[in-house]
Design an enzyme around this catalytic site. Structure first.
Site, PDB file in Angstrom:
ATOM      1  N   SER A 189     -11.666 -25.605  61.032  1.00  0.00           N
ATOM      2  CA  SER A 189     -11.159 -24.372  60.426  1.00  0.00           C
ATOM      3  C   SER A 189     -10.724 -23.396  61.507  1.00  0.00           C
ATOM      4  O   SER A 189     -11.536 -22.935  62.309  1.00  0.00           O
ATOM      5  CB  SER A 189     -12.237 -23.723  59.556  1.00  0.00           C
ATOM      6  N   HIS A 220      -7.658 -26.814  58.888  1.00  0.00           N
ATOM      7  CA  HIS A 220      -8.036 -26.068  57.688  1.00  0.00           C
ATOM      8  C   HIS A 220      -7.702 -24.600  57.929  1.00  0.00           C
ATOM      9  O   HIS A 220      -8.127 -23.995  58.912  1.00  0.00           O
ATOM     10  CB  HIS A 220      -9.531 -26.265  57.438  1.00  0.00           C
ATOM     11  N   ASP A 223      -7.827 -20.858  56.437  1.00  0.00           N
ATOM     12  CA  ASP A 223      -8.527 -20.015  55.462  1.00  0.00           C
ATOM     13  C   ASP A 223      -7.796 -18.697  55.238  1.00  0.00           C
ATOM     14  O   ASP A 223      -7.728 -17.860  56.137  1.00  0.00           O
ATOM     15  CB  ASP A 223      -9.946 -19.709  55.965  1.00  0.00           C
ATOM     16  N   MET A 268      -7.770 -15.202  53.286  1.00  0.00           N
ATOM     17  CA  MET A 268      -8.681 -14.288  52.569  1.00  0.00           C
ATOM     18  C   MET A 268      -7.985 -12.959  52.333  1.00  0.00           C
ATOM     19  O   MET A 268      -7.344 -12.427  53.245  1.00  0.00           O
ATOM     20  CB  MET A 268      -9.937 -14.046  53.400  1.00  0.00           C
ATOM     21  N   HIS A 317      -6.508 -23.192  52.343  1.00  0.00           N
ATOM     22  CA  HIS A 317      -7.568 -22.805  51.397  1.00  0.00           C
ATOM     23  C   HIS A 317      -7.337 -21.342  51.019  1.00  0.00           C
ATOM     24  O   HIS A 317      -7.564 -20.437  51.822  1.00  0.00           O
ATOM     25  CB  HIS A 317      -8.926 -23.001  52.105  1.00  0.00           C
ATOM     26  N   MET A 326      -8.319 -18.185  49.403  1.00  0.00           N
ATOM     27  CA  MET A 326      -9.412 -17.375  48.840  1.00  0.00           C
ATOM     28  C   MET A 326      -8.822 -16.029  48.449  1.00  0.00           C
ATOM     29  O   MET A 326      -9.128 -14.993  49.040  1.00  0.00           O
ATOM     30  CB  MET A 326     -10.539 -17.235  49.877  1.00  0.00           C
ATOM     31  N   MET A 338     -17.633 -25.461  48.052  1.00  0.00           N
ATOM     32  CA  MET A 338     -18.072 -24.454  49.021  1.00  0.00           C
ATOM     33  C   MET A 338     -19.575 -24.617  49.228  1.00  0.00           C
ATOM     34  O   MET A 338     -20.360 -24.533  48.285  1.00  0.00           O
ATOM     35  CB  MET A 338     -17.770 -23.045  48.515  1.00  0.00           C
ATOM     36  N   ASP A 386     -16.976 -27.453  52.592  1.00  0.00           N
ATOM     37  CA  ASP A 386     -16.543 -26.314  53.402  1.00  0.00           C
ATOM     38  C   ASP A 386     -17.654 -25.290  53.563  1.00  0.00           C
ATOM     39  O   ASP A 386     -18.029 -24.618  52.604  1.00  0.00           O
ATOM     40  CB  ASP A 386     -15.307 -25.682  52.735  1.00  0.00           C
TER      41      ASP A 386
HETATM   42  C1  DX5 Z   1     -15.481 -19.781  54.489  1.00  0.00           C
HETATM   43  C2  DX5 Z   1     -14.302 -20.645  54.864  1.00  0.00           C
HETATM   44  C3  DX5 Z   1     -14.664 -21.779  55.744  1.00  0.00           C
HETATM   45  C4  DX5 Z   1     -15.189 -21.378  57.094  1.00  0.00           C
HETATM   46  C5  DX5 Z   1     -16.104 -22.447  57.576  1.00  0.00           C
HETATM   47  O1  DX5 Z   1     -15.079 -18.821  53.579  1.00  0.00           O
HETATM   48  O2  DX5 Z   1     -13.693 -21.159  53.706  1.00  0.00           O
HETATM   49  O3  DX5 Z   1     -13.585 -22.682  55.885  1.00  0.00           O
HETATM   50  O4  DX5 Z   1     -14.183 -21.179  58.047  1.00  0.00           O
HETATM   51  O5  DX5 Z   1     -16.680 -21.996  58.754  1.00  0.00           O
HETATM   52  P1  DX5 Z   1     -18.062 -22.534  59.259  1.00  0.00           P
HETATM   53  O6  DX5 Z   1     -17.885 -23.981  59.612  1.00  0.00           O
HETATM   54  O7  DX5 Z   1     -18.322 -21.684  60.471  1.00  0.00           O
HETATM   55  O8  DX5 Z   1     -19.077 -22.332  58.173  1.00  0.00           O
HETATM   56 ZN    ZN Z   2     -12.199 -22.851  53.919  1.00  0.00          ZN
END
Ligand code: DX5
Ligand code: ZN
Length: 214
Positions: A6, A31, A33, A35, A64, A66, A135, A173
């Site tokens: 990620s 990956h 992320d 947000m 991903h 969010m 998750m 994840d």
């Molecule tokens: C959390 C993200 C994850 C995150 C995972 O909201 O969706 O993808 O980056 O990070 P680690 O491996 O540090 O938990």
């Molecule tokens: Zn993620």
């Protein structure tokens, strides 16, 4: 197994080199992320940063989302390189339509479930999915502690997938590390996302190689 580091845990001031490192590594996907500060209590980055990652990456982009109303942005992320688009069950009142939109864009379609959301909500959509992202932390931040209930959910999801002749792959994840990675794969996970454990390592490439041995 598929390993998807990620980029959230990367050094954003050194993003090009972080992407080059992933290119040279045994990582399978990147990956990404996204947000929005509404669906999750944090803001990461958006479309232009995804475009910049894609410009340098040789790996498949696993995006991903969010965010609330992800259907508004699916095409924009497809245009900047997303090959897998994952939306949250909790953010999609018209999930079936959102999944069709992703497929119409030529992407693989994923649905993510928050830790408190039961597997059973996917009963009527599982046959249409390419991936389910479980998750294993509450979304919003990297570096959180893995929630052990996830093992149970993997087994339930595996059953639901086979009962429905679905080809959906299972992605985990959050909080993935060298200790839980083999157990997650044994429980039935296909794809592991790993953020802080990779980018926080002294030697990220070596950590990726070690995770791939799980
Ligand atoms: C959390 C993200 C994850 C995150 C995972 O909201 O969706 O993808 O980056 O990070 P680690 O491996 O540090 O938990
Ligand atoms: Zn993620």
């Amino acid at each position: 197994m598929i390993l998807a580091p990620s980029i959230l845990a990367a050094d954003f001031a050194n993003l090009q080199n972080e992407v080059f490192m992933l290119n040279a590594s045994q990582a399978d996907w990147v990956h990404v992320d996204i947000m929005d500060g509404v669906f999750v209590p944090n803001i990461s980055f958006g479309i232009p940063v995804c475009e910049a990652i894609n410009r340098h990456s040789t790996k498949l982009l696993d995006v991903h989302l969010m965010i609330v109303q992800p259907e508004k942005y699916l095409e924009a992320f497809q245009k900047v390189g997303a090959k897998i688009l994952t939306v949250h069950y909790e953010a999609c009142p018209h999930l079936h339509r959102s999944i069709q939109q992703i497929k119409d864009l030529g992407c693989l379609a994923g649905v993510a479930l928050n830790p408190h959301t039961p597997i059973s909500v996917l009963e009527d959509i599982i046959a249409d999915l390419d991936m389910v992202c479980l998750m294993s932390v509450n979304p919003g931040f990297g570096g959180q502690k893995f929630i052990a209930k996830t093992y149970d959910k993997i087994r339930k999801l595996k059953t639901l997938i086979s009962e429905n002749n679905s080809s959906a792959k299972i992605e985990i994840d959050g909080g993935v590390n060298l200790e839980n990675a083999p157990k997650l794969l044994q429980a039935g996970a296909d794809i592991l996302v790993a953020g802080s454990v990779v980018f926080g390592a002294k030697n990220p490439m070596e950590m990726i190689a070690n995770l791939k041995k799980a």
